[in-house]
Structure formats: C-alpha cells, structure tokens
Design an enzyme around this catalytic site. Structure first.
Site, PDB file in Angstrom:
ATOM      1  N   ARG A 162      12.307  -5.317 -24.286  1.00 25.69           N
ATOM      2  CA  ARG A 162      13.889  -5.080 -23.969  1.00 25.69           C
ATOM      3  C   ARG A 162      14.791  -5.219 -24.813  1.00 25.69           C
ATOM      4  NH1 ARG A 162       9.773  -2.264 -22.157  1.00 25.69           N
ATOM      5  NH2 ARG A 162      10.307  -1.277 -19.842  1.00 25.69           N
ATOM      6  N   SER A 236      14.574   2.640 -15.407  1.00 24.22           N
ATOM      7  CA  SER A 236      14.775   1.497 -15.011  1.00 24.22           C
ATOM      8  C   SER A 236      15.909   1.159 -15.461  1.00 24.22           C
ATOM      9  CB  SER A 236      13.550   0.210 -15.389  1.00 24.22           C
ATOM     10  OG  SER A 236      12.455   1.008 -15.142  1.00 24.22           O
ATOM     11  N   GLU A 341      19.441  -3.142 -18.234  1.00 21.31           N
ATOM     12  CA  GLU A 341      18.306  -2.241 -19.126  1.00 21.31           C
ATOM     13  C   GLU A 341      19.406  -1.478 -19.944  1.00 21.31           C
ATOM     14  OE1 GLU A 341      14.286  -1.276 -18.712  1.00 21.31           O
ATOM     15  OE2 GLU A 341      15.002   0.275 -19.978  1.00 21.31           O
TER      16      GLU A 341
END
Ligand code: FAD
Ligand code: EPU
Length: 345
Positions: A162, A236, A341
């Site tokens: 990520r 998420s 995130e």
C-alpha cells in the site's frame, strides 16, 4: 475547463463526506491540466480520482482537479504479453473487465476495487494475493511545479505494501496521466488466497479461467465489504501492521490465536524492513471490541472491523476521531501502532 466555486464534494468521495471545495475543475488531457495549473499557480492543488481512498476532514481551500483522462489503448504485443495503456480517469473495474473480455490475464484478482486507474499505482493496490506491481509496466505523470511530463518504470515507483514513491518522497508533486500494464496471453492463476479456493468450489468451477477467478473475487468482495453506494466507506481504513518477528513471538504467548502472515519483501520498497510479519488489523480491532460500534453516524462495520463507515451525515472529523480512538486502544492492548491507509485531507 470551467472552474466551479464552493461546490460540495459529497458525490466525489465514497465516504459521502459533505465538505466544500473553494474551486473545482475537471481536465481530460494534459494540455487542459497544464493550462489549469498555469492559470491558477497561486492555488494549492488537490488531485481527485474516484474518491474511494480519501477522508475529507475539512473544506478544501484550493483547487480540486478531477482527473477525467480516459481511453484504453493496446500499445504492443509479443508472443507472451500484451501491453495496454489506460487513461488515469478510467474506472478501474471497467478496465479490468475490458481486459478479461479480451483474455488478457493478470488483473482478475483485482476485480471490483473501486476508483480509477490513475490512483492504482499511488498505493500499489492489492487484493486476493495480487498487487498492481505484478502487472505494472510504466506510467506517465505531470510534475505540478516543473510543468513537465515524466515516465516512471516500476523501479522508479518504489512500490511497497500500500505504498509508492507518490505517497512519500513525491507526495503532492505529480499528477498521474496514464498507466500501462503488461498482461499475459497465457494466464498464470493466483488462487492461493484461501477464500478464493472455497468460493471456486462453491461456484462448482471445474476448469479455472480468469473469468471464474474474477467472479469468485467479486462474490467474496460483495459478501464482505459494504457497497459505498449504500453505506459510505473507503475500504480498509488502516493497513495491516507489519511487526518484527520477535514482537509476534511475545504476543503469541498472550494471544496464541493471533492471525499472522509472512510479510512480503519489496525490492524497491519505500519502507524496507527485514524479518517482519504481518498481522490482521481487522482482528486486532475486533478484539478491542470495536466491531459494529457506532457513535452518531460514524461507525465500524459489523462484518469487517477494518472498514469504518458513514451511516449518513457523519463529518470527516467524527470518522477521524473514531479512527484515533481505535488506534489508541489497539496500541494499548497489543502495543501495535496502526497506520491509516486512507488519505486524510
Ligand atoms: P482517490 O481516492 O480519488 O485518490 C486516492 C489518492 O490518490 C489521493 O491522495 C489522491 O490525491 C491521489 N490521486 C488520485 N488520482 C491521482 C492521479 N491521477 N495522480 C496523482 N494522484 C492521484 N484498495 C486496495 O488496494 N485493495 C482493495 O481491495 C480495496 N478495496 C476497497 C473496497 C472498497 C469498498 C473501497 C471503498 C475502497 C477499496 N480500496 C482498496 C481503496 C481504493 O479503492 C483504492 O485505493 C483506489 O485505487 C483509489 O482510487 P481512486 O481513484 O478512488 O483514488
Ligand atoms: N478479521 C477479523 N475480524 C474482522 C475482519 C478481519 O478477525 O472484523 C480477520 C479475518 O478473519 C482474517 C484476517 O482478519 O483472518 C484478514 O481478513 P480479510 O481476508 O477480510 O482481509 P483484510 O486483511 O481485512 C486485506 C486488504 C483488503 C483486501 C483483502 C483481500 C489491507 C489493509 N486490506 O483486508 O484491501 O481487499 O485483504 O486481499 O491490506 C483496502 O485496501 O481498502 C482493502 C479492502
């Protein structure tokens, strides 16, 4: 390129947060982008794709630039690969389907991820055992201050979990214009992610294909993740934390059931680390009692504790404050620091 003033961004972010942009404009090619930047050089710019990985916590004072560069083009092919380029404003899932229909393999595990192609390299999107970097060929991006177009190879992008150079060293400096992919003519199937195997069996699939894998991923995602058109969310909210093996061994003494996986090593990672293991943030958050929690219209999804949701009129600050409380409680209980995130604006 009309510039709108004081517009609500509610329809431009999947959390459905109602903040305002002082100025807002779309661009459909690099010349329009260059002109908008030139004419508004004093304003701070914010680049927007599909708005599916953003939490707006306040009004945006500068100029929001919505990337609407579209077009999919086959660049070249050889015996094994097809090279295909997508404009940054192409819807990601539509692009995935376009490739699957042509039997170009590699993107099937990344089916149904919201957002646009241009944002995919930003955090090296990943799901069900595959990451963007495995199919990435190159991208072109416009440097906001130098007003020049640069080409980036995979090595230049410093992909990690990520992560990419665009979230770190080059944060807010580049506008991604298009992304090219190297897709396989002869598929290599990725079915090691447990849930995929189970779903394929449930579907009664006898002969694997990229279509069946895509459908399995779509089924799993639709059953687990809230649909942003029904309930606001950005997937998420936190990353799955990576911790040293030593720390895991200590945690296992108190929590023998703690889910853990080997952390992937990234050659060009922006955040390198040795001897790391990955924990499931959703599990840690659930253990702290947050699953299904609701405060006003801000909440933690009842089926997936890693997904924070907006039940209707939560503010970005309310969601952020909830994320802060979650972060502190996970740290207190497990000594593990979660990292967001979602991009906070
Ligand atoms: P945006 O949210 O518009 O932007 C994200 C960031 O990138 C912002 O900082 C923005 O400024 C910047 N940006 C966007 N476009 C450009 C550009 N062209 N040039 C420069 N900067 C740009 N992600 C995964 O990795 N895996 C998943 O499985 C996954 N599942 C999800 C499920 C749901 C239900 C939702 C809502 C989100 C999920 N996500 C997942 C997160 C999200 O879909 C991805 O991160 C996606 O790539 C974001 O694309 P976007 O166009 O919406 O980006
Ligand atoms: N878990 C719980 N409770 C929860 C949620 C999860 O105990 O409420 C446990 C599960 O039982 C499982 C583990 O956590 O053991 C992993 O759960 P899951 O397979 O649902 O995946 P995830 O780690 O929560 C990650 C990505 C997703 C991606 C899926 C599939 C991150 C931060 N998230 O989720 O990506 O779609 O795997 O590959 O890496 C996103 O980035 O927005 C996103 C949705």
């Amino acid at each position: 390129m009309q510039i709108q003033e004081n517009i609500s961004l509610r329809q431009y972010n999947t959390f459905g947060i109602d903040v305002r942009a002082r100025y807002f404009s779309r661009f459909t090619n690099v010349d329009e982008l260059a002109a908008l930047i030139e004419e508004n050089h004093k304003l701070k710019k914010y680049i927007l794709g599909g708005g599916s990985n953003i939490l707006f916590t306040k009004d945006v004072k500068g100029l929001v630039l919505k990337n609407d560069i579209v077009g999919v083009e086959e660049i070249k092919e050889d015996d094994n690969y097809v090279y295909v380029r997508a404009g940054a404003g192409e819807n990601w899932h539509r692009f995935v389907q376009y490739c699957i229909q042509r039997q170009w393999a590699g993107l099937e595990n990344l089916s149904l991820i919201p957002g646009n192609a241009g944002a995919a390299p930003m955090q090296n999107i990943g799901a069900y055992g595959v990451e963007l970097q495995e199919v990435f060929n190159s991208l072109t991006a416009f440097h906001i201050h130098e007003r020049k177009v640069y080409n980036f190879t995979a090595g230049d992008c410093a992909f990690g979990y990520r992560e990419s150079i665009f979230k770190r060293k080059y944060k807010d400096q580049f506008v991604i214009l298009n992304v090219s992919f190297r897709l396989r003519k002869h598929p290599v199937f990725h079915t090691s992610y447990g849930a995929i195997q189970q779903e394929l069996e449930k579907m009664g699939v006898k002969k694997l294909s990229i279509q069946s894998i895509s459908q399995a991923v779509i089924n799993i995602r639709s059953s687990k993740l809230p649909d942003p058109s029904v309930i606001g969310n950005a997937g998420s909210f936190f990353k799955n934390p990576e911790i040293p093996k030593k720390q895991l061994d200590a945690l296992l003494k108190t929590y023998p059931g703690i889910p853990h996986y080997p952390a992937k090593q990234y050659v060009t990672s922006a955040v390198p680390g040795k001897d790391l293991v990955k924990l499931a943030a959703g599990w840690l958050i659930e253990q702290c009692g947050w699953k299904g929690f609701r405060r006003g219209d801000a909440g933690v999804h009842a089926n997936q504790a890693l997904v924070l949701v907006n039940y209707g009129s939560a503010t970005g600050k309310e969601i952020y404050d909830l994320s802060e409380d979650i972060l502190h409680s996970v740290h207190k209980k497990f000594g593990v620091l979660l990292e967001r995130e979602v991009n906070i604006v």
